[in-house]
Design a protein around this motif. Structure first.
Motif, PDB file in Angstrom:
ATOM      1  N   ARG A 178     -21.466  -6.148   8.457  1.00 26.44           N
ATOM      2  CA  ARG A 178     -21.732  -7.137   9.514  1.00 26.44           C
ATOM      3  C   ARG A 178     -21.115  -8.461   9.098  1.00 26.44           C
ATOM      4  O   ARG A 178     -21.359  -8.925   7.977  1.00 26.44           O
ATOM      5  CB  ARG A 178     -23.234  -7.329   9.744  1.00 26.44           C
ATOM      6  N   VAL A 179     -20.326  -9.063   9.966  1.00 24.35           N
ATOM      7  CA  VAL A 179     -19.779 -10.387   9.697  1.00 24.35           C
ATOM      8  C   VAL A 179     -20.833 -11.421  10.081  1.00 24.35           C
ATOM      9  O   VAL A 179     -21.253 -11.484  11.238  1.00 24.35           O
ATOM     10  CB  VAL A 179     -18.469 -10.624  10.463  1.00 24.35           C
ATOM     11  N   LEU A 180     -21.257 -12.220   9.109  1.00 28.98           N
ATOM     12  CA  LEU A 180     -22.323 -13.194   9.331  1.00 28.98           C
ATOM     13  C   LEU A 180     -21.793 -14.575   9.683  1.00 28.98           C
ATOM     14  O   LEU A 180     -22.318 -15.238  10.582  1.00 28.98           O
ATOM     15  CB  LEU A 180     -23.191 -13.301   8.075  1.00 28.98           C
ATOM     16  N   LYS A 181     -20.766 -15.033   8.962  1.00 29.27           N
ATOM     17  CA  LYS A 181     -20.243 -16.386   9.163  1.00 29.27           C
ATOM     18  C   LYS A 181     -18.735 -16.368   8.973  1.00 29.27           C
ATOM     19  O   LYS A 181     -18.200 -15.534   8.230  1.00 29.27           O
ATOM     20  CB  LYS A 181     -20.845 -17.376   8.147  1.00 29.27           C
ATOM     21  N   GLN A 182     -18.062 -17.324   9.644  1.00 31.44           N
ATOM     22  CA  GLN A 182     -16.623 -17.494   9.472  1.00 31.44           C
ATOM     23  C   GLN A 182     -16.321 -18.975   9.316  1.00 31.44           C
ATOM     24  O   GLN A 182     -16.862 -19.800  10.054  1.00 31.44           O
ATOM     25  CB  GLN A 182     -15.852 -16.966  10.674  1.00 31.44           C
ATOM     26  N   SER A 183     -15.458 -19.303   8.378  1.00 31.78           N
ATOM     27  CA  SER A 183     -15.008 -20.688   8.253  1.00 31.78           C
ATOM     28  C   SER A 183     -13.917 -20.969   9.273  1.00 31.78           C
ATOM     29  O   SER A 183     -13.259 -20.040   9.766  1.00 31.78           O
ATOM     30  CB  SER A 183     -14.460 -20.947   6.847  1.00 31.78           C
ATOM     31  N   PRO A 184     -13.684 -22.238   9.594  1.00 31.08           N
ATOM     32  CA  PRO A 184     -12.462 -22.564  10.337  1.00 31.08           C
ATOM     33  C   PRO A 184     -11.238 -22.159   9.509  1.00 31.08           C
ATOM     34  O   PRO A 184     -11.298 -22.085   8.281  1.00 31.08           O
ATOM     35  CB  PRO A 184     -12.544 -24.090  10.492  1.00 31.08           C
ATOM     36  N   VAL A 185     -10.130 -21.919  10.187  1.00 34.73           N
ATOM     37  CA  VAL A 185      -8.886 -21.574   9.494  1.00 34.73           C
ATOM     38  C   VAL A 185      -8.280 -22.842   8.897  1.00 34.73           C
ATOM     39  O   VAL A 185      -8.269 -23.908   9.530  1.00 34.73           O
ATOM     40  CB  VAL A 185      -7.898 -20.894  10.450  1.00 34.73           C
TER      41      VAL A 185
ATOM     42  N   ALA B 151      -2.112 -16.643  12.053  1.00 31.30           N
ATOM     43  CA  ALA B 151      -3.393 -16.877  12.735  1.00 31.30           C
ATOM     44  C   ALA B 151      -3.865 -15.611  13.434  1.00 31.30           C
ATOM     45  O   ALA B 151      -5.060 -15.262  13.396  1.00 31.30           O
ATOM     46  CB  ALA B 151      -3.263 -18.029  13.726  1.00 31.30           C
ATOM     47  N   VAL B 152      -2.944 -14.903  14.060  1.00 32.81           N
ATOM     48  CA  VAL B 152      -3.282 -13.647  14.725  1.00 32.81           C
ATOM     49  C   VAL B 152      -3.710 -12.608  13.693  1.00 32.81           C
ATOM     50  O   VAL B 152      -4.669 -11.848  13.907  1.00 32.81           O
ATOM     51  CB  VAL B 152      -2.085 -13.133  15.545  1.00 32.81           C
TER      52      VAL B 152
ATOM     53  N   THR C 174     -11.676  -8.940  12.918  1.00 33.93           N
ATOM     54  CA  THR C 174     -12.078  -7.939  13.906  1.00 33.93           C
ATOM     55  C   THR C 174     -12.194  -6.559  13.269  1.00 33.93           C
ATOM     56  O   THR C 174     -13.115  -5.795  13.570  1.00 33.93           O
ATOM     57  CB  THR C 174     -11.072  -7.908  15.067  1.00 33.93           C
ATOM     58  N   ALA C 175     -11.251  -6.233  12.376  1.00 30.93           N
ATOM     59  CA  ALA C 175     -11.303  -4.942  11.687  1.00 30.93           C
ATOM     60  C   ALA C 175     -12.551  -4.832  10.813  1.00 30.93           C
ATOM     61  O   ALA C 175     -13.183  -3.770  10.744  1.00 30.93           O
ATOM     62  CB  ALA C 175     -10.043  -4.747  10.843  1.00 30.93           C
TER      63      ALA C 175
ATOM     64  N   ILE D 234     -15.011 -15.763   4.904  1.00 29.21           N
ATOM     65  CA  ILE D 234     -16.068 -15.193   5.738  1.00 29.21           C
ATOM     66  C   ILE D 234     -17.178 -14.668   4.849  1.00 29.21           C
ATOM     67  O   ILE D 234     -16.960 -14.329   3.674  1.00 29.21           O
ATOM     68  CB  ILE D 234     -15.551 -14.076   6.658  1.00 29.21           C
ATOM     69  N   GLU D 235     -18.370 -14.614   5.395  1.00 21.93           N
ATOM     70  CA  GLU D 235     -19.519 -14.000   4.712  1.00 21.93           C
ATOM     71  C   GLU D 235     -19.924 -12.757   5.494  1.00 21.93           C
ATOM     72  O   GLU D 235     -20.025 -12.795   6.725  1.00 21.93           O
ATOM     73  CB  GLU D 235     -20.695 -14.963   4.621  1.00 21.93           C
TER      74      GLU D 235
END
Length: 325
Positions: A190-197, A173-174, A181-182, A217-218
């Motif tokens: 640019r990070v637009l969207k992230q799904s739940p893990v 998870a980390v 973050t990287a 991620i998108e």
């Protein structure tokens, strides 16, 4: 530059063909058509001629992938703009390229007359980049694209790309959070969207490995597909990924971090180093299910991702991490 030091050699790629959606008319952007591109690179490959080492010359494989991504990527109204974009992208891709000539052919142009081809040719050298660094056009705003910005200040078309992340070694998870973050800290991304893990069972590979944590991620990026691949692999390496069988990696085995490029705009790329759309994504519930959590309306290769997800063998095993037992 003196005549003795001026590059006199050239590399030519002729007839690179792909489907693009460039054109003034709505039906051209909607339906697409065939475009063909010829490229000539002015280089000095005397060092490569002596060493027989790929590192001493310009990789025509990467140039071909760059051109294909340009044809299949964000649409322009004019093939002149596409030629300009390709010429500047080629020059920026490798400082050893002194000049380039790019010819864009549009053999299916909407003309009532009988004809064989319509083409334009752009001839650009490094002096053109220095003289007018912001000359490159962004795609037609009506096509729903947003211009990006590279570190040198030259605007280029941003492309939406989908990445799949996975980990089942260490503090997964980390690791996933650190990888996102990287990417957020990467120039021209640019990070637009992230799904739940998601927690998922291993698919393929050794049966005795730990469960995976997966995330989709998108991003929006002005990096080329190959530049994006190099960046994702660098992030994997930063998280101690030992890539390749020669480094002890087992196919579909446990790993600290895996980042796959699932899609890159509308591009279709098939090379030794990169295939887009990802050739196995449509069969992977651990990719498709988190993708639907992030974007229920998403499509992959023309089909709804939600529909593809339901047909995968591991569909029922993919659970949100916070709900997993």
């Amino acid at each position: 530059m003196s005549s003795r030091s001026r590059p006199r050699d050239s590399i030519r790629l002729t007839g690179l063909t792909a489907t693009g959606h460039h054109g003034v008319f709505d039906f051209e952007k909607r339906e697409g058509q065939t475009f063909r591109v010829d490229v000539e690179l002015t280089v000095d490959f005397r060092a490569a001629g002596r060493s027989d080492d790929l590192a001493d010359t310009v990789s025509y494989v990467e140039i071909a992938e760059l051109v294909q991504a340009g044809i299949t990527g964000a649409p322009f109204d004019l093939i002149e703009a596409l030629a300009e974009h390709l010429a500047r992208a080629i020059l920026r891709s490798d400082e050893r390229i002194a000049a380039t000539e790019v010819t864009v052919h549009k053999p299916q142009a909407p003309l009532p007359q009988s004809f064989q081809d319509v083409s334009v040719t752009a001839r650009r050298d490094r002096a053109d980049l220095l003289a007018d660094p912001a000359a490159e056009l962004a795609p037609n705003p009506a096509a729903g694209q947003t211009p990006g910005q590279d570190p040198a200040g030259a605007p280029g078309p941003e492309v939406a790309a989908v990445l799949a992340l996975g980990s089942n070694l260490g503090e997964s998870a980390v690791t996933l959070a650190s990888a996102v973050t990287a990417l957020e800290g990467t120039q021209r991304v640019r990070v637009l969207k992230q799904s739940p893990v998601a927690r998922t069972s291993p698919v393929g590979g050794p049966a005795d490995q730990p469960d995976f944590l997966n995330q989709v991620i998108e991003i929006a990026t002005t990096l080329s597909p190959q530049e994006l691949l190099r960046r994702t692999q660098a992030i994997e390496a930063e998280h101690h990924r030992a890539r390749g069988a020669e480094n002890g990696e087992i196919r579909w085995g446990p790993r600290t971090l895996d980042i796959d490029i699932i899609s890159y705009g509308q591009a279709r790329i098939s090379s030794e180093t990169l295939q887009v759309p990802h050739p196995r994504a449509a069969q992977r519930g651990f990719v498709l299910v988190p993708w639907t959590w992030m974007d229920p309306q998403a499509h992959l290769a023309g089909r709804p991702v939600a529909e593809l997800a339901r047909d995968t063998a591991d569909f029922d095993t993919v659970q949100p991490l916070e709900h997993a037992p």
